[in-house]
Design a protein around this motif. Structure first.
Motif, PDB file in Angstrom:
ATOM      1  N   LEU A  17       0.818  -1.215   0.000  1.00 14.27           N
ATOM      2  CA  LEU A  17       0.000   0.000   0.000  1.00 14.27           C
ATOM      3  C   LEU A  17       0.851   1.263   0.000  1.00 14.27           C
ATOM      4  CD1 LEU A  17      -2.810  -1.094   2.477  1.00 14.27           C
ATOM      5  CD2 LEU A  17      -3.010  -0.773   0.001  1.00 14.27           C
ATOM      6  N   SER A  18       1.914   1.275   0.774  1.00 24.74           N
ATOM      7  CA  SER A  18       2.774   2.463   0.780  1.00 24.74           C
ATOM      8  C   SER A  18       3.457   2.621  -0.578  1.00 24.74           C
ATOM      9  CB  SER A  18       3.795   2.409   1.919  1.00 24.74           C
ATOM     10  OG  SER A  18       4.668   1.320   1.786  1.00 24.74           O
ATOM     11  N   GLY A  19       3.787   1.504  -1.208  1.00 19.13           N
ATOM     12  CA  GLY A  19       4.383   1.558  -2.544  1.00 19.13           C
ATOM     13  C   GLY A  19       3.431   2.123  -3.582  1.00 19.13           C
ATOM     14  N   LYS A  20       2.139   1.801  -3.454  1.00 24.42           N
ATOM     15  CA  LYS A  20       1.136   2.347  -4.385  1.00 24.42           C
ATOM     16  C   LYS A  20       1.040   3.858  -4.283  1.00 24.42           C
ATOM     17  CE  LYS A  20      -1.969  -1.592  -4.835  1.00 24.42           C
ATOM     18  NZ  LYS A  20      -3.332  -2.097  -4.593  1.00 24.42           N
ATOM     19  N   GLU A  21       1.354   4.394  -3.093  1.00 22.88           N
ATOM     20  CA  GLU A  21       1.346   5.849  -2.890  1.00 22.88           C
ATOM     21  C   GLU A  21       2.713   6.459  -3.211  1.00 22.88           C
ATOM     22  OE1 GLU A  21       0.148   6.470   1.160  1.00 22.88           O
ATOM     23  OE2 GLU A  21      -1.960   6.156   0.695  1.00 22.88           O
ATOM     24  N   ASP A  22       3.620   5.632  -3.729  1.00 19.79           N
ATOM     25  CA  ASP A  22       4.982   6.062  -4.052  1.00 19.79           C
ATOM     26  C   ASP A  22       5.688   6.649  -2.831  1.00 19.79           C
ATOM     27  OD1 ASP A  22       7.125   6.202  -5.810  1.00 19.79           O
ATOM     28  OD2 ASP A  22       6.671   8.268  -6.390  1.00 19.79           O
ATOM     29  N   ARG A  23       5.485   5.992  -1.684  1.00 24.45           N
ATOM     30  CA  ARG A  23       6.121   6.410  -0.436  1.00 24.45           C
ATOM     31  C   ARG A  23       6.849   5.215   0.146  1.00 24.45           C
ATOM     32  NH1 ARG A  23       1.764   8.936   3.307  1.00 24.45           N
ATOM     33  NH2 ARG A  23       3.592   9.821   4.304  1.00 24.45           N
ATOM     34  N   ASN A  24       7.947   5.491   0.851  1.00 27.68           N
ATOM     35  CA  ASN A  24       8.607   4.361   1.498  1.00 27.68           C
ATOM     36  C   ASN A  24       7.986   4.161   2.874  1.00 27.68           C
ATOM     37  OD1 ASN A  24      10.182   5.764   3.578  1.00 27.68           O
ATOM     38  ND2 ASN A  24      11.459   6.495   1.894  1.00 27.68           N
ATOM     39  N   ILE A  25       8.149   2.969   3.404  1.00 26.83           N
ATOM     40  CA  ILE A  25       7.481   2.630   4.655  1.00 26.83           C
ATOM     41  C   ILE A  25       7.996   3.463   5.824  1.00 26.83           C
ATOM     42  CG2 ILE A  25       6.678   0.345   4.010  1.00 26.83           C
ATOM     43  CD1 ILE A  25       9.113  -0.857   5.213  1.00 26.83           C
ATOM     44  N   SER A  26       9.231   3.895   5.760  1.00 28.82           N
ATOM     45  CA  SER A  26       9.781   4.736   6.828  1.00 28.82           C
ATOM     46  C   SER A  26       9.004   6.058   6.935  1.00 28.82           C
ATOM     47  CB  SER A  26      11.262   5.013   6.567  1.00 28.82           C
ATOM     48  OG  SER A  26      11.790   5.851   7.558  1.00 28.82           O
ATOM     49  N   GLU A  27       8.676   6.653   5.791  1.00 21.47           N
ATOM     50  CA  GLU A  27       7.902   7.899   5.780  1.00 21.47           C
ATOM     51  C   GLU A  27       6.531   7.693   6.423  1.00 21.47           C
ATOM     52  OE1 GLU A  27       9.285  10.098   1.664  1.00 21.47           O
ATOM     53  OE2 GLU A  27       7.829   8.463   1.532  1.00 21.47           O
ATOM     54  N   VAL A  28       5.886   6.607   6.069  1.00 23.12           N
ATOM     55  CA  VAL A  28       4.539   6.345   6.569  1.00 23.12           C
ATOM     56  C   VAL A  28       4.567   6.061   8.073  1.00 23.12           C
ATOM     57  CG1 VAL A  28       2.484   4.896   6.344  1.00 23.12           C
ATOM     58  CG2 VAL A  28       3.805   5.500   4.309  1.00 23.12           C
ATOM     59  N   GLU A  34       4.336  10.287  14.574  1.00 24.74           N
ATOM     60  CA  GLU A  34       4.252  11.718  14.891  1.00 24.74           C
ATOM     61  C   GLU A  34       2.814  12.123  15.189  1.00 24.74           C
ATOM     62  OE1 GLU A  34       6.113  13.797  11.635  1.00 24.74           O
ATOM     63  OE2 GLU A  34       8.053  13.767  12.652  1.00 24.74           O
ATOM     64  N   GLY A  35       1.865  11.619  14.420  1.00 25.85           N
ATOM     65  CA  GLY A  35       0.461  11.931  14.668  1.00 25.85           C
ATOM     66  C   GLY A  35       0.011  11.439  16.029  1.00 25.85           C
ATOM     67  N   TYR A  36       0.438  10.251  16.391  1.00 20.41           N
ATOM     68  CA  TYR A  36       0.081   9.680  17.696  1.00 20.41           C
ATOM     69  C   TYR A  36       0.669  10.522  18.824  1.00 20.41           C
ATOM     70  CZ  TYR A  36      -0.315   6.380  21.549  1.00 20.41           C
ATOM     71  OH  TYR A  36      -0.617   5.803  22.751  1.00 20.41           O
ATOM     72  N   VAL A  37       1.949  10.885  18.694  1.00 21.54           N
ATOM     73  CA  VAL A  37       2.612  11.673  19.736  1.00 21.54           C
ATOM     74  C   VAL A  37       1.963  13.052  19.850  1.00 21.54           C
ATOM     75  CG1 VAL A  37       4.782  12.809  20.382  1.00 21.54           C
ATOM     76  CG2 VAL A  37       4.801  10.432  19.619  1.00 21.54           C
ATOM     77  N   GLN A  38       1.687  13.696  18.731  1.00 22.15           N
ATOM     78  CA  GLN A  38       1.059  15.020  18.763  1.00 22.15           C
ATOM     79  C   GLN A  38      -0.324  14.959  19.391  1.00 22.15           C
ATOM     80  OE1 GLN A  38       1.375  16.199  14.656  1.00 22.15           O
ATOM     81  NE2 GLN A  38       3.329  17.213  14.982  1.00 22.15           N
ATOM     82  N   LYS A  39      -1.048  13.904  19.147  1.00 23.72           N
ATOM     83  CA  LYS A  39      -2.386  13.755  19.722  1.00 23.72           C
ATOM     84  C   LYS A  39      -2.319  13.617  21.236  1.00 23.72           C
ATOM     85  CE  LYS A  39      -6.422  10.729  19.673  1.00 23.72           C
ATOM     86  NZ  LYS A  39      -7.023   9.527  19.103  1.00 23.72           N
ATOM     87  N   HIS A  40      -1.329  12.884  21.724  1.00 29.33           N
ATOM     88  CA  HIS A  40      -1.246  12.589  23.143  1.00 29.33           C
ATOM     89  C   HIS A  40      -0.323  13.521  23.918  1.00 29.33           C
ATOM     90  CE1 HIS A  40      -3.729   9.039  22.763  1.00 29.33           C
ATOM     91  NE2 HIS A  40      -3.075   8.763  21.652  1.00 29.33           N
ATOM     92  N   ASP A  41       0.456  14.340  23.223  1.00 29.00           N
ATOM     93  CA  ASP A  41       1.344  15.311  23.858  1.00 29.00           C
ATOM     94  C   ASP A  41       1.299  16.600  23.045  1.00 29.00           C
ATOM     95  OD1 ASP A  41       3.306  16.787  25.109  1.00 29.00           O
ATOM     96  OD2 ASP A  41       4.936  15.375  24.713  1.00 29.00           O
TER      97      ASP A  41
END
Length: 52
Positions: A17-28, A34-41
């Protein structure tokens, strides 16, 4: 390393799925964590990426 801890079928689907978005898994993974941390902190500030 995180991917080694998840079930193989989940890892393969995630990679596809990440490949279909032309993104590497590290980015995803970074985006999700980051989204989880920002939500909780709300005081957390995104820092510059670390080059590995």
């Amino acid at each position: 390393m995180i991917l080694l801890l998840m079930p193989e079928s989940l890892r393969k689907t995630f990679q596809a799925l990440s490949g279909k978005e032309d993104r590497n898994i590290s980015e995803v993974v970074t985006e999700v964590v980051e989204g989880y941390v920002q939500k909780h902190d709300p005081d957390y500030k995104v820092k510059s990426p670390i080059a590995i």
